[in-house]
Motif scaffolding. Structure first.
Motif, PDB file in Angstrom:
ATOM      1  N   LEU A 237       0.819  -1.212   0.000  1.00  0.00           N
ATOM      2  CA  LEU A 237       0.000   0.000   0.000  1.00  0.00           C
ATOM      3  C   LEU A 237       0.856   1.266   0.000  1.00  0.00           C
ATOM      4  O   LEU A 237       0.439   2.295  -0.532  1.00  0.00           O
ATOM      5  N   ARG A 238       2.052   1.199   0.571  1.00  0.00           N
ATOM      6  CA  ARG A 238       2.897   2.392   0.603  1.00  0.00           C
ATOM      7  C   ARG A 238       3.348   2.826  -0.796  1.00  0.00           C
ATOM      8  O   ARG A 238       3.819   3.950  -0.979  1.00  0.00           O
ATOM      9  N   LEU A 239       3.240   1.931  -1.788  1.00  0.00           N
ATOM     10  CA  LEU A 239       3.558   2.281  -3.170  1.00  0.00           C
ATOM     11  C   LEU A 239       2.308   2.596  -3.977  1.00  0.00           C
ATOM     12  O   LEU A 239       2.364   2.728  -5.190  1.00  0.00           O
ATOM     13  N   ARG A 240       1.177   2.716  -3.271  1.00  0.00           N
ATOM     14  CA  ARG A 240      -0.108   2.975  -3.929  1.00  0.00           C
ATOM     15  C   ARG A 240      -0.771   4.215  -3.334  1.00  0.00           C
ATOM     16  O   ARG A 240      -1.962   4.227  -3.049  1.00  0.00           O
ATOM     17  N   GLY A 241       0.017   5.265  -3.145  1.00  0.00           N
ATOM     18  CA  GLY A 241      -0.492   6.449  -2.472  1.00  0.00           C
ATOM     19  C   GLY A 241      -1.753   7.007  -3.083  1.00  0.00           C
ATOM     20  O   GLY A 241      -2.648   7.481  -2.364  1.00  0.00           O
ATOM     21  N   GLU A 242      -1.865   6.950  -4.405  1.00  0.00           N
ATOM     22  CA  GLU A 242      -3.056   7.476  -5.076  1.00  0.00           C
ATOM     23  C   GLU A 242      -4.306   6.697  -4.702  1.00  0.00           C
ATOM     24  O   GLU A 242      -5.425   7.186  -4.894  1.00  0.00           O
ATOM     25  N   ASP A 243      -4.121   5.491  -4.174  1.00  0.00           N
ATOM     26  CA  ASP A 243      -5.266   4.618  -3.887  1.00  0.00           C
ATOM     27  C   ASP A 243      -5.752   4.693  -2.442  1.00  0.00           C
ATOM     28  O   ASP A 243      -6.831   4.177  -2.132  1.00  0.00           O
ATOM     29  N   ILE A 244      -4.974   5.293  -1.553  1.00  0.00           N
ATOM     30  CA  ILE A 244      -5.295   5.209  -0.131  1.00  0.00           C
ATOM     31  C   ILE A 244      -6.631   5.876   0.195  1.00  0.00           C
ATOM     32  O   ILE A 244      -7.491   5.281   0.866  1.00  0.00           O
ATOM     33  N   GLU A 245      -6.835   7.095  -0.268  1.00  0.00           N
ATOM     34  CA  GLU A 245      -8.110   7.767   0.008  1.00  0.00           C
ATOM     35  C   GLU A 245      -9.256   7.043  -0.682  1.00  0.00           C
ATOM     36  O   GLU A 245     -10.351   6.908  -0.121  1.00  0.00           O
ATOM     37  N   LEU A 246      -9.009   6.554  -1.900  1.00  0.00           N
ATOM     38  CA  LEU A 246     -10.035   5.803  -2.634  1.00  0.00           C
ATOM     39  C   LEU A 246     -10.431   4.542  -1.874  1.00  0.00           C
ATOM     40  O   LEU A 246     -11.624   4.233  -1.718  1.00  0.00           O
ATOM     41  N   LEU A 247      -9.446   3.816  -1.360  1.00  0.00           N
ATOM     42  CA  LEU A 247      -9.718   2.602  -0.588  1.00  0.00           C
ATOM     43  C   LEU A 247     -10.445   2.926   0.713  1.00  0.00           C
ATOM     44  O   LEU A 247     -11.367   2.205   1.115  1.00  0.00           O
ATOM     45  N   ALA A 248     -10.038   4.011   1.374  1.00  0.00           N
ATOM     46  CA  ALA A 248     -10.691   4.399   2.624  1.00  0.00           C
ATOM     47  C   ALA A 248     -12.173   4.683   2.384  1.00  0.00           C
ATOM     48  O   ALA A 248     -13.038   4.235   3.152  1.00  0.00           O
ATOM     49  N   ASN A 249     -12.479   5.407   1.326  1.00  0.00           N
ATOM     50  CA  ASN A 249     -13.878   5.698   1.005  1.00  0.00           C
ATOM     51  C   ASN A 249     -14.643   4.431   0.626  1.00  0.00           C
ATOM     52  O   ASN A 249     -15.810   4.260   0.993  1.00  0.00           O
ATOM     53  N   TYR A 250     -13.964   3.543  -0.094  1.00  0.00           N
ATOM     54  CA  TYR A 250     -14.592   2.277  -0.495  1.00  0.00           C
ATOM     55  C   TYR A 250     -14.984   1.468   0.736  1.00  0.00           C
ATOM     56  O   TYR A 250     -16.113   0.970   0.842  1.00  0.00           O
ATOM     57  N   TYR A 251     -14.066   1.356   1.695  1.00  0.00           N
ATOM     58  CA  TYR A 251     -14.359   0.569   2.892  1.00  0.00           C
ATOM     59  C   TYR A 251     -15.363   1.271   3.805  1.00  0.00           C
ATOM     60  O   TYR A 251     -16.185   0.603   4.451  1.00  0.00           O
TER      61      TYR A 251
END
Length: 325
Positions: A237-251
């Motif tokens: 996940l540390r190499l997927r910074g663009e995805d962190i907020e997206l994943l947080a909203n998804y969950y």
């Protein structure tokens, strides 16, 4: 050369545009040509006379793998490449990165999708019992074997067997698995003499460095090369910074429905800290953190802030997090 692919991101028909290199598109086109689209969970819609044209659009497949980053897109398209081909796949990645989700996706996009998907965690079962779990055993094979048992291989016949943490498999089990991956695809139950043949696809996963294990004698080289006919590296996940907020909203969307709570927002300072935390437990740790925060939050709706995440070290730490390196 136009090289845009549209991928559905949800069932409401929202799409994301992903650009791939020309050679990657050509490979995908060749795979789609040889794939029985009617038997898959996605379909290809022609936008030109030739299906190999880079304008091919995947219109019916909704990926369960959430993310828009380059790192996750690379792994996702590799899963699409290999899914229709009946070869072994080795998934490499840290704990919590979603290796089983990738394995299930590959199975669902294969011609075996209506057949069993059977999983076994090789690190969770003692060596003395692992062979019995995988290969089954006959009555009387050992002290507590009062009846015969069908192993995971037979349960998965016709479908896919997912071997999680395969790097922890004992040398004896490795040797027996090697025979299953051979041309004859056969084995004997523990304590048995009857040879059983199976028609299965094996997808294995590990967070270990198997090449290092091979050099140290802890993992068979011949088994490694049979399991890794096609390997996919799942990014942390540390190499997927663009995805962190997206994943947080998804969950938050999913967890709010599960717990029957109004869906909260996230404060700006929380989002900043989510992006700066290194997430050693990866996506699993992010989901667990959001689960706890949502359960402990008083009332419905509102906004989650740093005060709701006092149980996590990242609130006080200044740890460097997201990186593209």
């Amino acid at each position: 050369l136009e090289s845009n692919f549209l991928f559905p991101t949800n069932k409401q028909g929202d799409f994301m545009i992903v650009e791939f290199m020309e050679d990657a598109l050509a490979i995908l086109g060749q795979i789609l040509i040889g794939f029985d689209l009617k038997e898959s969970s996605f379909e290809a819609k022609r936008t030109d006379e030739d299906l190999t044209n880079p304008k091919t659009v995947l219109t019916e497949y909704t990926s369960p793998i959430v993310g828009l980053s380059e790192a996750i897109n690379r792994a996702r398209i590799e899963a699409l490449y290999v899914a229709p081909h009946n070869i072994s796949v080795l998934l490499l990645g840290e704990s919590g990165t979603g290796k089983e989700l990738f394995a299930r996706t590959i199975h669902e996009l294969s011609v075996r999708k209506h057949r069993p998907f059977v999983t076994i965690n090789c690190s969770a079962i003692p060596d003395t019992l692992l062979e019995s779990e995988i290969f089954g055993h006959e009555k009387g094979a050992f002290t507590d074997a009062k009846t015969a048992k069908v192993g995971k291989l037979e349960q998965a016949n016709g479908g896919t067997l997912f071997l999680d943490e395969v790097g922890d498999m004992s040398p004896s089990a490795q040797a027996k698995l090697l025979r299953v991956l051979d041309i004859e695809k056969s084995f004997e139950r523990v304590g048995g003499t009857k040879t059983t043949k199976v028609d299965i696809r094996i997808i294995a996963a590990t967070n270990a460095n198997l090449e290092k294990k091979m050099r140290e004698g802890g993992f068979r080289e011949d088994l490694f090369y049979r399991l890794s006919q096609f390997s996919i590296k799942i990014p942390p996940l540390r190499l997927r910074g663009e995805d962190i907020e997206l994943l947080a909203n998804y969950y938050l969307d999913r967890l709010s429905q599960e717990f029957k709570k109004s869906r909260p927002g996230m404060s700006d300072d929380l989002i900043v800290r989510l992006l700066s935390y290194p997430w050693p437990g990866n996506v699993r740790e992010l989901r667990n953190a959001l689960t706890r925060a949502l359960i402990m939050k008083n009332g419905n709706g509102g906004v989650l802030s740093l005060a709701d995440f006092t149980h996590l070290n990242f609130v006080l730490s200044g740890s460097a997090g997201y990186s593209k390196a």
